[in-house]
Scaffold this active site. Structure first.
Site, PDB file in Angstrom:
ATOM      1  N   TRP A 165      87.868 -30.234  52.526  1.00 43.34           N
ATOM      2  CA  TRP A 165      88.358 -30.911  51.551  1.00 43.34           C
ATOM      3  C   TRP A 165      88.096 -32.325  51.193  1.00 43.34           C
ATOM      4  O   TRP A 165      88.333 -32.953  49.951  1.00 43.34           O
ATOM      5  CB  TRP A 165      89.872 -30.816  51.418  1.00 43.34           C
ATOM      6  CG  TRP A 165      90.564 -31.184  52.579  1.00 43.34           C
ATOM      7  CD1 TRP A 165      90.985 -30.236  53.833  1.00 43.34           C
ATOM      8  CD2 TRP A 165      90.876 -32.472  53.183  1.00 43.34           C
ATOM      9  NE1 TRP A 165      91.614 -30.968  54.903  1.00 43.34           N
ATOM     10  CE2 TRP A 165      91.348 -32.539  54.654  1.00 43.34           C
ATOM     11  CE3 TRP A 165      90.509 -33.945  52.865  1.00 43.34           C
ATOM     12  CZ2 TRP A 165      91.609 -33.409  55.285  1.00 43.34           C
ATOM     13  CZ3 TRP A 165      90.741 -34.884  53.610  1.00 43.34           C
ATOM     14  CH2 TRP A 165      91.636 -34.775  54.793  1.00 43.34           C
ATOM     15  N   GLU A 262      78.819 -29.025  61.147  1.00 40.34           N
ATOM     16  CA  GLU A 262      79.162 -30.406  61.391  1.00 40.34           C
ATOM     17  C   GLU A 262      80.497 -30.658  61.537  1.00 40.34           C
ATOM     18  O   GLU A 262      81.228 -30.369  60.784  1.00 40.34           O
ATOM     19  CB  GLU A 262      78.433 -31.230  60.039  1.00 40.34           C
ATOM     20  CG  GLU A 262      78.504 -32.699  60.347  1.00 40.34           C
ATOM     21  CD  GLU A 262      79.255 -33.467  59.163  1.00 40.34           C
ATOM     22  OE1 GLU A 262      80.288 -33.746  58.928  1.00 40.34           O
ATOM     23  OE2 GLU A 262      78.003 -34.238  58.465  1.00 40.34           O
ATOM     24  N   CYS A 296      83.975 -37.640  57.765  1.00 38.99           N
ATOM     25  CA  CYS A 296      83.318 -37.476  59.343  1.00 38.99           C
ATOM     26  C   CYS A 296      82.901 -38.477  59.897  1.00 38.99           C
ATOM     27  O   CYS A 296      83.021 -38.785  60.932  1.00 38.99           O
ATOM     28  CB  CYS A 296      82.602 -36.314  59.036  1.00 38.99           C
ATOM     29  SG  CYS A 296      83.103 -34.763  58.371  1.00 38.99           S
TER      30      CYS A 296
END
Length: 527
Positions: A165, A262, A296
């Protein structure tokens, strides 16, 4: 289900009409009810998103598989032409794409627009390189001039792209574009909260000429439809948590299919004794608080040389407080700091901070929600005195919070930076670029940025990007990011029959001639 705000009224941009929402949600393979679509800024429900059942997931893969056979036989030049048009359509529709990204994520307009630019950058790279990368390669065989070897790359078949998201448009489309270019069909599974921008991208893909059946969209929770999806496809591209990645990797392995994962990060930044704080502080602020810390590769740990520590902490704290004053919920470029994606996620971030406070950490600034701005806003936060027993010290917080530490020498800094199960990204700041680069090369991370937080490495689309340790397997971008969606096929061609046992010749004589041949070829560099 993420929390909503009772009685709130949505404030959607005028471009986002009920007719558009209905048209986009019609792309979802339906069969398992609906969930509410929530505007993050207000917590108001503005529509519903169909959910897919397991039967619909299997059917979606089967539909894509049938279409893929014809697509794989389509000349690469024609496939690339579709993505040239798609590239143009993204740029032409950047305003509505940014609207849809903001509605589902709550990020600032700047971050939404920059997210929309990632996919054109990836497409542009592969428009230039795909013909070279996917072309058959002729190589020498076992015995030069006598036999030959041809390396070919054939599409996997149907690829599942399971996207998160936080950057829903960029990750969904930047990961699926090379899969399509390589000749695959794709089944997209976006997160429910942010599916609309992905569905709009599907609409643009079809307008660009991609066969309708080649791209499928399924929506639902991971436990509900993920196993069925993985059981039916030929490759899985997943971006998300390490915990979910382990489950997906295990199932893919059981099915003997490949996957690229990932996963999470606990990314460190090292600020050396020669760092220029005039550029380091603004760069660190963006590396920590960009996208409200929901990236991330964003920085969660900063290690500062003791000679710079006090000044850096003071200036960084002031910058974080100033950023908090520029937070807001608006579909324009005025706010510089946005919301977290949901109330539930805000509460998870808050729990990490409360745990640190209870165990003795100091909240230098921030550490509280901002309900005055919206239900999921959280103030930019700085922690010191974070110890290994605190959740935030080791776990990925994924929010607008950073812990700042002091170090004495480089060896200590490297040891502390590497003291994590993760290895996605790292950052080193110093005026001596050669020294900073040498230190960066010793960090256990798949991406290392010198005098930058994470944009430099991630925007370099010609170079593969991925994680090490518990941050994942496989890469995106570069030649590898295209070839991973293919099977490598080796065709060996024998021109003269010399390798088989020769009739009426004793094997001892064959052995002797073989040894002489190998020595001859090695001596003269033939192979």
């Amino acid at each position: 289900m993420d929390a909503t705000t009772d009685g709130a009224t949505a404030t959607l941009p005028s471009r986002i009409t009920p007719e558009l929402i209905a048209r986009l949600t019609d792309y979802v393979a339906t069969g398992n009810g609906t969930v509410d679509l929530v505007e993050v800024y207000t917590g108001a429900v503005y529509g519903t998103l169909p959910q897919s059942g397991t039967d619909q997931v299997a059917a979606a893969v089967a539909t894509a598989r049938t279409a893929q056979k014809k697509w794989a036989a389509t000349p690469l030049s024609e496939r690339l032409a579709v993505f040239q048009r798609f590239h143009d359509l993204i740029l032409e529709n950047h305003e509505i794409i940014s609207d849809l990204i903001q509605i589902g994520t709550g990020k600032t307009r700047r971050m939404a627009f920059e997210e929309s630019c990632d996919t054109p950058m990836v497409i542009s790279h592969y428009l230039k390189t795909a013909k070279r990368v996917l072309a058959p390669i002729k190589r020498a065989g076992g015995i030069p001039f006598v036999n030959a070897s041809i390396e070919m790359h054939k599409p996997k078949g149907v690829v599942a792209v399971i996207s998160p998201w936080n950057f829903p448009f960029a990750i969904s489309l930047s990961d699926s574009a090379p899969a399509f270019i390589a000749g695959n069909g794709v089944v997209l599974k976006p997160d429910n909260k942010t599916a609309l921008c992905v569905l709009f991208a599907v609409d643009l893909l079809i307008k660009a000429g991609l066969p309708r059946d080649l791209v499928q969209v399924v929506c639902g929770t991971g436990p509900d439809i993920g196993p069925t999806l993985i059981d039916n496809v030929d490759y899985v591209m997943f971006t998300g948590s390490s915990a979910t990645g382990r489950i997906i990797g295990s199932q893919a392995g059981a099915n003997v299919i490949s996957c690229s994962l990932e996963l999470g990060g606990k990314n460190p930044m090292l600020i050396l004794d020669d760092a220029d704080l005039d550029v380091t502080v603004p760069g660190a602020v963006f590396a920590v608080y960009g996208n409200s810390g929901q990236a991330c590769m964003h920085i969660e740990r900063i290690y500062v040389h003791e000679s710079k520590y006090d000044e850096f902490l003071r200036r960084f704290t002031e910058a974080a407080e100033e950023l908090g004053k520029k937070a807001g919920a608006a579909y324009d470029f005025e706010p510089e700091f946005g919301s977290l994606v949901s109330v539930d996620h805000m509460e998870r971030v808050s729990a990490h901070i409360e745990d640190a406070k209870a165990k003795g950490a100091t909240v230098v600034t921030g550490g509280y929600p901002r309900p005055d701005l919206g239900p999921a806003f959280y103030q930019p936060t700085v922690l010191t005195g974070v110890t290994p027993d605190m959740v935030h010290a080791k776990a990925e917080t994924f929010g607008p919070v950073v812990s700042i530490y002091k170090f004495r020498d480089v060896e200590e800094a490297i040891r502390l930076a590497n003291d994590t199960d993760y290895g996605l990204n790292a950052s080193v700041w110093g005026k001596n670029i050669a020294r900073a680069t040498e230190i960066g090369a010793r960090l256990e991370a798949g991406n290392v940025n010198i005098n930058d937080g994470f944009i430099t490495s991630y925007s370099s689309k010609a170079t593969p990007s991925g994680g090490v340790k518990q941050s994942g397997i496989g890469t995106r971008h570069g030649d590898a990011g295209l070839l991973k969606y293919t099977d490598t096929v080796h065709i060996g061609v024998q021109k003269i029959q010399v390798m088989a046992a020769r009739a009426k010749q004793p094997y001892a004589q064959q052995l002797k001639s073989t040894l002489m041949t190998l020595k001859f070829m090695r001596r003269f560099g033939i192979r």
